[in-house]
Design an enzyme around this catalytic site. Structure first.
Site, PDB file in Angstrom:
ATOM      1  N   GLY A 170      -6.007   5.364   0.293  1.00  0.00           N
ATOM      2  CA  GLY A 170      -7.380   5.314   0.783  1.00  0.00           C
ATOM      3  C   GLY A 170      -8.211   4.347  -0.036  1.00  0.00           C
ATOM      4  CB  ALA A 205     -17.444   4.346   3.163  1.00  0.00           C
ATOM      5  CG  ASN A 206     -10.146   3.652   3.320  1.00  0.00           C
ATOM      6  OD1 ASN A 206     -10.027   2.436   3.403  1.00  0.00           O
ATOM      7  ND2 ASN A 206      -9.168   4.491   3.602  1.00  0.00           N
ATOM      8  CD  GLN A 207      -9.286   8.284   6.848  1.00  0.00           C
ATOM      9  OE1 GLN A 207      -9.578   9.062   7.751  1.00  0.00           O
ATOM     10  NE2 GLN A 207      -8.319   8.540   5.977  1.00  0.00           N
ATOM     11  CE1 TYR A 230      -3.481   2.774   0.839  1.00  0.00           C
ATOM     12  CE2 TYR A 230      -1.945   3.418   2.569  1.00  0.00           C
ATOM     13  CZ  TYR A 230      -3.054   3.681   1.791  1.00  0.00           C
ATOM     14  OH  TYR A 230      -3.737   4.863   1.953  1.00  0.00           O
ATOM     15  CG  ASN A 250     -10.335   8.253   2.741  1.00  0.00           C
ATOM     16  OD1 ASN A 250      -9.822   7.159   2.874  1.00  0.00           O
ATOM     17  ND2 ASN A 250      -9.894   9.126   1.866  1.00  0.00           N
ATOM     18  CG  HIS A 269      -4.368  13.789  -1.553  1.00  0.00           C
ATOM     19  ND1 HIS A 269      -3.422  12.781  -1.587  1.00  0.00           N
ATOM     20  CD2 HIS A 269      -5.295  13.375  -0.636  1.00  0.00           C
ATOM     21  CE1 HIS A 269      -3.769  11.825  -0.741  1.00  0.00           C
ATOM     22  NE2 HIS A 269      -4.895  12.148  -0.146  1.00  0.00           N
TER      23      HIS A 269
END
Length: 525
Positions: free
Chosen positions: A68, A434-436, A61, A432, A90
Site C-alpha cells: 500500500g 489515500a493509496n486506495q 511491489y 489506505n 494485517h
C-alpha cells in the site's frame, strides 16, 4: 464424501475459457479439477520468472517493498517470508457471517483460475492446495465483510489463506464447522508455505466478488425461468389473452431477452383451453353482445411479462458476460508477463469496477422481477381482480380463513427490503492512507445482488404457492384442463407444500419452495 460427483464428467483442466455453468458445478462439488498440460506449463514458467526476479533482486511491489502506501519502503531479502506472512496477518480483519459453502468454494476456484493463467508466479504447492480443497467436500470459512474491492478482495482472501495454513476453520456442505488443522488432514495437504510471492498472489485479486457473482448468476437464471412458468400458469388461471404474447411483438422489438421470454411463454401455453386465443381486432364495434371483460386488455402484470422478464434476461446476460471475462482474467498486481521489456508490470487489474457495476445492474433487475411477482400475487389474491377466485385464495369459509393474506403482505415486505438497498459501486471512499483513493465496492455490490436473488426467490416462492392454490381452486370449479406446463409446475409445488384447505403457518413452506426455485429451472412438462 458428503455429495455426489456427476458421473462421466472429466475433471476441468483450465484449458480454454471457464464458463459459469462449469464454474458453478465445480463450486457445488459435481465436477473435479486438475491442472492440464497447458495450465501446468504456464504456471511453471510463471514461477520460474518469479525465481529469476528474486535472484536478480528486482524492484517489485510486495516482493522487495512494503504494501500500500508503504510501497516506498524497501524490505531486506532475508525478511521476504515474514513480509508475505505479515501481509496475511494485517489483512485478516474480516467480520460478519461466513460465505456459504458453495460460494466459498467458488472463491477458491476464482483464485485458482486467475493463478492458472501463469502471470502470478505462484508455487506449485499453492496451486496443488487450491485444487485439493476443490476436490474435497470442504470449503474455507471466509467472513463476508471487510473488503472495498480494490487491490482486489484482500481481506476475505487473507482469511482463505489462513485456512490453508491450518488456522481458522472449514465448512462442510451441511454447514458444520471443522477446525482448519483437522480439515487439512482430512483433505490430505500440509499447511501452506507462502514464501516467495504466494501471499500476495493469493490475496491480490477480485476472486471473492467474482465467486459471489457467478453463484448469483445461476440462481438468477433459474428465477427468470420460474417467473415465466408462473406467469404462464397465472394467465391460465385468470383466462389471459394469448394475443399479448404473439411472436410478432418480439420480432418488432428484437431484444434477445424479449424473444426468449416470448418463445418460452408461447411454448408453455400452447394448446391451453384456459387461455383466450381470440384477437381483439376480430371483433366488430357494432357487436352489442360484448361484455366489458371480453373487450378489455389484460393488466400489465400479464400483458407485459415478455417485455419485463425479457429486460431482466438481457441484464443477466450482460452480467454473466462480465463475470465470465473476470473469471478468466488475471487480476493481480504486479503481473509477471512472459515477454516484454521488464519482468514485472505494475498496474491496477485488481480494481473490481466491472463486477461492481454488473452486480448493481443485476440487483436492480432482480428487484424489478420480484416487483412483477409481488404485483401478480396481489392481483391473484384480490377478489376484485382475480376473476371469481376466493379472497386471498382461502380454502375454507371467508372470514374464518384468511388464506394467503399474510403471505401476500410478506411478499410486499420483501420487495420493499430489496428496494431499500442502493447501488454499491457508486459508494467509493478513499482509504489506505489515500493509496486506495478510489475503490470499487465490487464485493459489496456482488453480495447485494446475491441477497436480491435470495429475497427474490422468496417472493417467487409465495407466487408459486398462490398459483398452485389457484390451479386447485379452478380445478374444483371444473372446466378445461390446464396445460402440461402448469400441471408440471403444480406437481413441483405440491411436492413441497400441500393445498391450503385451512389456514396454517406457511413460513416453512415458503422457505422450502424458495430453495427449490434456487436449485432447479421451472419444469415445462
Amino acid at each position: 464424501m458428503a455429495f455426489d460427483r456427476a458421473l462421466g464428467i472429466a475433471p476441468y483442466d483450465f484449458a480454454g475459457t471457464l464458463d459459469l455453468g462449469t464454474a458453478n458445478d465445480i463450486a457445488e462439488g459435481r465436477v473435479t479439477v486438475r491442472l492440464g498440460p497447458e495450465a501446468t506449463a504456464r504456471c511453471h514458467d510463471g514461477h520460474a520468472r518469479l525465481r529469476r526476479i528474486i535472484s536478480e533482486r528486482r524492484h517489485v511491489y510486495g516482493l522487495t517493498t512494503g504494501y500500500g502506501p508503504l510501497a516506498d519502503r524497501l524490505v531486506a531479502k532475508e525478511d521476504g517470508i515474514a513480509l508475505q506472512q505479515n501481509l496475511i496477518h494485517h489483512l485478516a480483519t474480516g467480520l460478519g457471517p461466513s460465505f456459504g459453502w458453495a460460494t466459498a468454494r467458488a472463491i477458491v476456484l476464482c483464485r485458482l483460475a486467475a493463478i492458472s493463467r501463469g502471470l502470478s508466479g505462484a508455487a506449485p504447492q499453492t496451486t496443488a492446495a487450491l485444487i485439493a480443497v476443490l476436490n474435497s467436500d470442504l470449503a474455507p470459512a471466509i467472513p463476508e465483510r471487510g473488503t472495498v474491492g480494490a487491490s482486489g478482495d484482500l481481506t476475505p482472501l487473507a482469511h482463505m489463506v489462513l485456512c490453508l495454513q491450518g488456522r481458522g476453520a472449514f465448512l462442510t456442505v451441511s454447514g458444520e464447522i471443522v477446525e482448519a488443522s483437522d480439515a487439512l488432514a482430512r483433505i490430505g495437504i500440509v499447511p501452506l508455505d507462502i514464501s516467495g510471492r504466494d501471499g500476495l498472489a493469493l490475496v491480490n485479486g477480485t476472486s471473492a466478488m467474482t465467486g459471489v457473482a457467478l453463484r448469483t448468476a445461476r440462481i438468477s437464471g433459474r428465477l427468470c425461468s420460474w417467473e415465466l412458468g408462473l406467469s404462464a400458469a397465472l394467465s391460465e388461471c385468470l383466462g389471459g389473452r394469448a394475443e399479448a404474447w404473439d411472436a410478432t411483438f418480439a420480432e418488432a422489438r428484437p431484444h434477445p431477452g424479449q424473444g426468449r421470454a416470448t418463445a418460452d411463454l408461447q411454448a408453455r401455453i400452447a394448446g391451453s383451453a384456459r387461455m383466450r386465443w381470440s384477437y381483439l381486432a376480430e371483433r366488430s364495434l357494432g357487436d352489442a353482445r360484448a361484455t366489458r371483460d371480453e373487450i378489455a386488455q389484460d393488466a400489465y402484470t400479464l400483458r407485459c411479462v415478455p417485455q419485463i422478464v425479457g429486460a431482466v434476461i438481457d441484464t443477466l446476460d450482460w452480467h454473466d458476460g462480465i463475470v465470465t471475462t473476470e473469471l478468466n482474467s488475471v487480476t493481480d498486481n504486479p503481473i509477471l508477463p512472459a515477454a516484454g521489456p521488464v519482468p514485472a508490470l505494475h498496474g491496477g487489474n485488481f480494481m473490481g469496477q466491472h463486477v461492481g457495476l454488473a452486480s448493481d445492474a443485476l440487483a436492480t433487475a432482480l428487484t424489478v422481477l420480484a416487483g412483477l411477482a409481488e404485483r401478480q400475487i396481489a392481483r391473484l389474491t384480490d377478489e376484485r381482480l382475480n376473476r371469481g377466485l376466493p379472497a386471498f385464495l382461502h380454502g375454507g369459509r371467508a372470514g374464518l380463513h384468511s388464506g394467503l393474506m399474510g403471505a401476500q403482505v410478506t411478499a410486499t415486505a420483501l420487495v420493499a427490503e430489496m428496494r431499500s438497498a442502493g447501488p454499491a459501486s457508486t459508494q467509493s471512499i478513499s482509504t489506505n492512507g489515500a493509496n486506495q483513493d478510489v475503490v470499487s465496492m465490487g464485493t459489496i455490490a456482488a453480495r447485494r445482488a446475491h441477497e436480491a436473488a435470495l429475497r427474490g426467490s422468496e417472493v417467487l416462492a409465495i407466487l408459486a404457492l398462490a398459483v398452485a392454490q389457484a390451479i386447485d381452486l379452478r380445478m374444483r370449479e371444473g372446466g378445461a384442463p390446464f396445460s402440461r406446463s402448469a400441471e408440471a409446475l403444480h406437481r413441483v409445488v405440491r411436492s413441497v407444500s400441500p393445498i391450503l384447505e385451512e389456514d396454517r403457518p406457511l413460513a416453512e413452506d415458503i422457505a422450502a419452495m424458495a430453495a427449490v426455485l434456487r436449485e432447479r429451472d421451472c419444469p415445462s412438462e
